[in-house]
Enzyme design. Sequence first.
Site, short mmCIF file in Angstrom:
data_model
loop_
_atom_site.label_atom_id
_atom_site.label_comp_id
_atom_site.label_asym_id
_atom_site.label_seq_id
_atom_site.Cartn_x
_atom_site.Cartn_y
_atom_site.Cartn_z
N HIS A 246 0.81 -1.22 0.00
CA HIS A 246 0.00 0.00 0.00
C HIS A 246 0.84 1.27 0.00
CE1 HIS A 246 -3.16 -2.96 0.70
NE2 HIS A 246 -3.75 -2.18 -0.18
N ARG B 232 -11.13 2.89 -3.20
CA ARG B 232 -10.79 2.11 -2.01
C ARG B 232 -11.34 2.84 -0.79
NH1 ARG B 232 -5.66 1.21 -5.01
NH2 ARG B 232 -5.23 -1.04 -5.03
N ARG C 82 -15.72 0.28 -3.98
CA ARG C 82 -15.49 -1.02 -3.35
C ARG C 82 -15.86 -0.91 -1.88
NH1 ARG C 82 -9.55 -3.47 -3.20
NH2 ARG C 82 -9.13 -1.94 -1.59
N GLU D 169 -10.06 -11.73 -6.92
CA GLU D 169 -8.75 -11.65 -6.28
C GLU D 169 -8.30 -13.00 -5.77
OE1 GLU D 169 -8.49 -7.67 -3.90
OE2 GLU D 169 -10.50 -8.45 -3.60
N ASN E 206 -3.31 -7.59 -7.68
CA ASN E 206 -2.36 -7.50 -6.57
C ASN E 206 -2.57 -8.70 -5.64
OD1 ASN E 206 -2.04 -5.06 -7.76
ND2 ASN E 206 -3.05 -3.88 -6.15
N ASP E 207 -3.82 -8.97 -5.36
CA ASP E 207 -4.11 -10.12 -4.50
C ASP E 207 -4.19 -11.41 -5.31
OD1 ASP E 207 -4.23 -9.28 -1.79
OD2 ASP E 207 -5.96 -8.05 -2.33
N ARG F 226 2.44 -10.29 -0.65
CA ARG F 226 2.72 -9.07 -1.43
C ARG F 226 3.54 -8.05 -0.64
NH1 ARG F 226 -3.34 -6.49 -2.20
NH2 ARG F 226 -2.37 -4.48 -2.46
N CYS G 154 -8.44 -3.78 -11.83
CA CYS G 154 -8.06 -2.63 -11.03
C CYS G 154 -6.78 -2.90 -10.24
CB CYS G 154 -9.19 -2.19 -10.11
SG CYS G 154 -9.72 -3.49 -9.01
C1 PEP Z 1 -5.96 -5.86 -5.81
O1 PEP Z 1 -5.88 -6.74 -4.94
O2 PEP Z 1 -5.50 -5.99 -6.96
C2 PEP Z 1 -6.62 -4.59 -5.51
C3 PEP Z 1 -6.83 -3.71 -6.45
O3 PEP Z 1 -6.96 -4.35 -4.21
P1 PEP Z 1 -5.94 -3.86 -3.07
O4 PEP Z 1 -4.64 -3.54 -3.74
O5 PEP Z 1 -6.56 -2.70 -2.42
O6 PEP Z 1 -5.87 -5.07 -2.19
MG MG Z 2 -7.01 -6.58 -3.13
#
Ligand code: PEP
Ligand code: MG
Length: 572
Positions: free
Chosen positions: A190, A297, A333, A432, A455-456, A466, A503
């Site tokens: 993040h 977010r 979200r 995800e 990302n997840d 991550r 996303c």
């Molecule tokens: C993701 O997981 O790709 C996502 C966009 O959500 P976050 O990065 O907030 O977990």
């Molecule tokens: Mg995520």
Amino acid sequence: MSTILKGIAASSGIAIGKAFRLVEPDLSFEKIAISDADEEINRLHSALDAAKSDLKTIRDHAMANLGEDKAAIFDAHLLVLSDPELIGEIEGKVRTNKVNSESALKETTDQYVSIFEQMDNEYMKERAADIKDVSKRILAHLLGVQIQSPSMVAEEVIIVAEDLTPSDTAQLNKQFVRGFTTNIGGRTSHSAIMARSLEIPAVVGTKTITSSIQDGDLLVVDGMNGEVHVNPTSEAVQKFEEMQKNYEQQKAEWALLKNEATVTSDGVHLELAANIGSPNDIEAVLKNGGEAVGLYRTEFLFMERDQLPSEDEQFEAYKTVLEKMEGRSVVVRTLDIGGDKKLPYLQLPDELNPFLGIRAIRLCLEEQDLFRTQLRALLRASIYGKLRIMFPMIATLDEFQSAKKILLEEKQNLLNSGIKVSDDIEIGIMVEIPSTAVLADQLAKEVDFFSIGTNDLIQYTMAADRMNERVSYLYQPYNPAILRLVKMVIDGAHAQGKWAGMCGEMAGDELAIPLLVGLGLDEFSMSASSILKARNQIKHLDQKEMKVLAEKALSMQTAGQVVELVKKETEL
Ligand code: PEP
Ligand code: MG
């Protein structure tokens, strides 16, 4: 001597400035017997006075630069410092036990902290945090150690830290922060996402930066190549200034595309949307020609504060975003808390594997009051624009159905009380978790859209945290395994006449974009600062050719082979 540290390129651009280390100071001390209590108490009072004067300056700075609510934190600290009961107890311990102030202070404040922490009252629990902070500050003065305060930064600096949490960044004076660099984290941690949304260059995951540099060292953060240059030569600085200029020039060229549609060279329209974390980010979305918000977010609305936002507060935030986007669609979200995102005021049991625990929709289905409040705020705001609601971390169809049922109940309740709600709200999910990607053809029958959270999705598919830079080599968006999952989601959606977006950070990655265009992705949502570059790239891609490229990639063996293929065929 000039040195180079390697890390992970987290946010583009070049930043040049002096290092400002945001690290925990070493406050270790020995318990020592003293002979002259009066002298020791004088020493204690000098430290108390110095701490008071620090806090007053910090409070005034915070008031001027960050606003009243951030300044109030330091007023609370000043109150603790002047508490006669607390000070009296420390003095008493010095006199009766004949020990040094450090140990009397620590013993006394530890007692207070543990009493407050055990209270079943959020306000009192916060006081425990205040006492801890103040105790640290007094101790630092007793030991002659300096404590850094991010809100005090008043010159152009590069922040150097172990990691940066959202609350750290809330305290940063953004006017002066040119860039940042951290020991831990990857492209999708993040801190990296925040750097991109603030449009400041960042290199994360350097492993050792906090111990390799001193405050005031000259640093160059090269957010393109993932390198931090420590005390570079003046020739090198000149070279970086040149790079900085070129980057700005390139940005100015991309800016010409701001009001253009996103169309491939063979005429296929795609949607380029932005990821945001607060209503304040909309300005950057519009400045960068965002056609929609593909991911809001909402958890940041819950994080940078010390209590839950009320329904009305949330309503105002969602309404502002919808209104500012003037009819362009906004995917909001619902709360994604858990994993590395915690709420200081929401006590959740510690978990061995927080990323695999009560996160996101799992938490919302458990803490339904929290969820229902957010849904009501969203539904009430829905008449001010084009709202799409998206549930995070859906692993099964049952979870989606439970969440949707609660949403429809709240909608009905509002309608029954005569409150208007839009009847045109799409309801979708984030993909995800691999189970959801594999079963996308079935889920597509129930949802209005998918947005792939790579990302997840990559973290869970590769079983690679991550946040852990030691396994960041497994963050492989181009791995054919990931591409196949992405294809399943897009094909599943299209078979049911639904749309599929993305996303996760992969959506704005120039090496991934040709593949995603080829796989038929409909919507790309990324940090606002990446939009114009992506539009420029897509303009030069032929979707039919990219389809052939993607087919080839899907049958390859490794991520490395895919990267080579994309580079060769798209001249990247
Ligand atoms: C993701 O997981 O790709 C996502 C966009 O959500 P976050 O990065 O907030 O977990
Ligand atoms: Mg995520």
